[in-house]
Write a protein that holds these residues in place. Structure first.
Motif, PDB file in Angstrom:
ATOM      1  N   ASP A 120       0.856  -1.112   0.012  1.00 31.78           N
ATOM      2  CA  ASP A 120       0.144  -0.030  -0.046  1.00 31.78           C
ATOM      3  C   ASP A 120       0.813   1.432   0.037  1.00 31.78           C
ATOM      4  O   ASP A 120       0.572   2.292  -0.674  1.00 31.78           O
ATOM      5  CB  ASP A 120      -0.991  -0.031   1.127  1.00 31.78           C
ATOM      6  N   PRO A 121       1.928   1.378   0.572  1.00 31.25           N
ATOM      7  CA  PRO A 121       2.561   2.393   0.680  1.00 31.25           C
ATOM      8  C   PRO A 121       3.270   2.989  -0.981  1.00 31.25           C
ATOM      9  O   PRO A 121       2.927   4.154  -1.212  1.00 31.25           O
ATOM     10  CB  PRO A 121       3.880   2.250   1.472  1.00 31.25           C
ATOM     11  N   ASN A 133      -0.948   3.223  -2.563  1.00 28.48           N
ATOM     12  CA  ASN A 133      -1.941   3.964  -1.718  1.00 28.48           C
ATOM     13  C   ASN A 133      -3.480   3.810  -2.118  1.00 28.48           C
ATOM     14  O   ASN A 133      -4.304   4.837  -2.272  1.00 28.48           O
ATOM     15  CB  ASN A 133      -1.744   5.760  -2.029  1.00 28.48           C
ATOM     16  N   ALA A 134      -3.797   2.506  -1.863  1.00 27.21           N
ATOM     17  CA  ALA A 134      -5.172   2.088  -2.424  1.00 27.21           C
ATOM     18  C   ALA A 134      -6.158   1.988  -1.176  1.00 27.21           C
ATOM     19  O   ALA A 134      -7.200   2.026  -1.342  1.00 27.21           O
ATOM     20  CB  ALA A 134      -4.958   0.572  -2.737  1.00 27.21           C
ATOM     21  N   THR A 187      -7.543   3.758   2.244  1.00 29.75           N
ATOM     22  CA  THR A 187      -7.551   5.243   3.181  1.00 29.75           C
ATOM     23  C   THR A 187      -7.735   4.775   4.770  1.00 29.75           C
ATOM     24  O   THR A 187      -7.060   5.466   5.587  1.00 29.75           O
ATOM     25  CB  THR A 187      -8.851   5.864   2.997  1.00 29.75           C
ATOM     26  N   ASP A 188      -7.999   3.237   4.971  1.00 24.62           N
ATOM     27  CA  ASP A 188      -8.312   3.108   6.077  1.00 24.62           C
ATOM     28  C   ASP A 188      -8.073   1.296   6.319  1.00 24.62           C
ATOM     29  O   ASP A 188      -8.918   0.938   5.773  1.00 24.62           O
ATOM     30  CB  ASP A 188      -9.594   3.609   6.975  1.00 24.62           C
TER      31      ASP A 188
END
Length: 69
Positions: A36-37, A40-41, A43-44
């Motif tokens: 994810d870094p 960036n898929a 948000t939480d």
């Protein structure tokens, strides 16, 4: 956890005890943390909630209850 090919195979592996729901959740969370870094898929990510749900599913299975389809 060994690599499984898809949701149907994962569900069958959990249902038969070949793997646990916790192991599946941990593997998914590790993959999210690793990738994810860069993409960036998310948000939480609710890791604590996911692991609690997985533990509940494993407990139900251990008690002989079906968690559903």
């Amino acid at each position: 956890m060994t690599a499984l090919s898809g949701a149907t195979e994962i569900a069958a592996a959990v249902a038969t005890g070949r793997t646990s729901a916790r192991a599946v959740a941990e593997a998914a969370l590790a993959r999210i943390a690793a990738l994810d870094p860069a993409v960036n898929a998310f948000t939480d990510v609710t890791a604590t909630r996911a692991l609690a749900k997985a533990d509940a599913l494993d407990a139900a299975r251990a008690a002989g209850r079906s968690p559903g389809p």
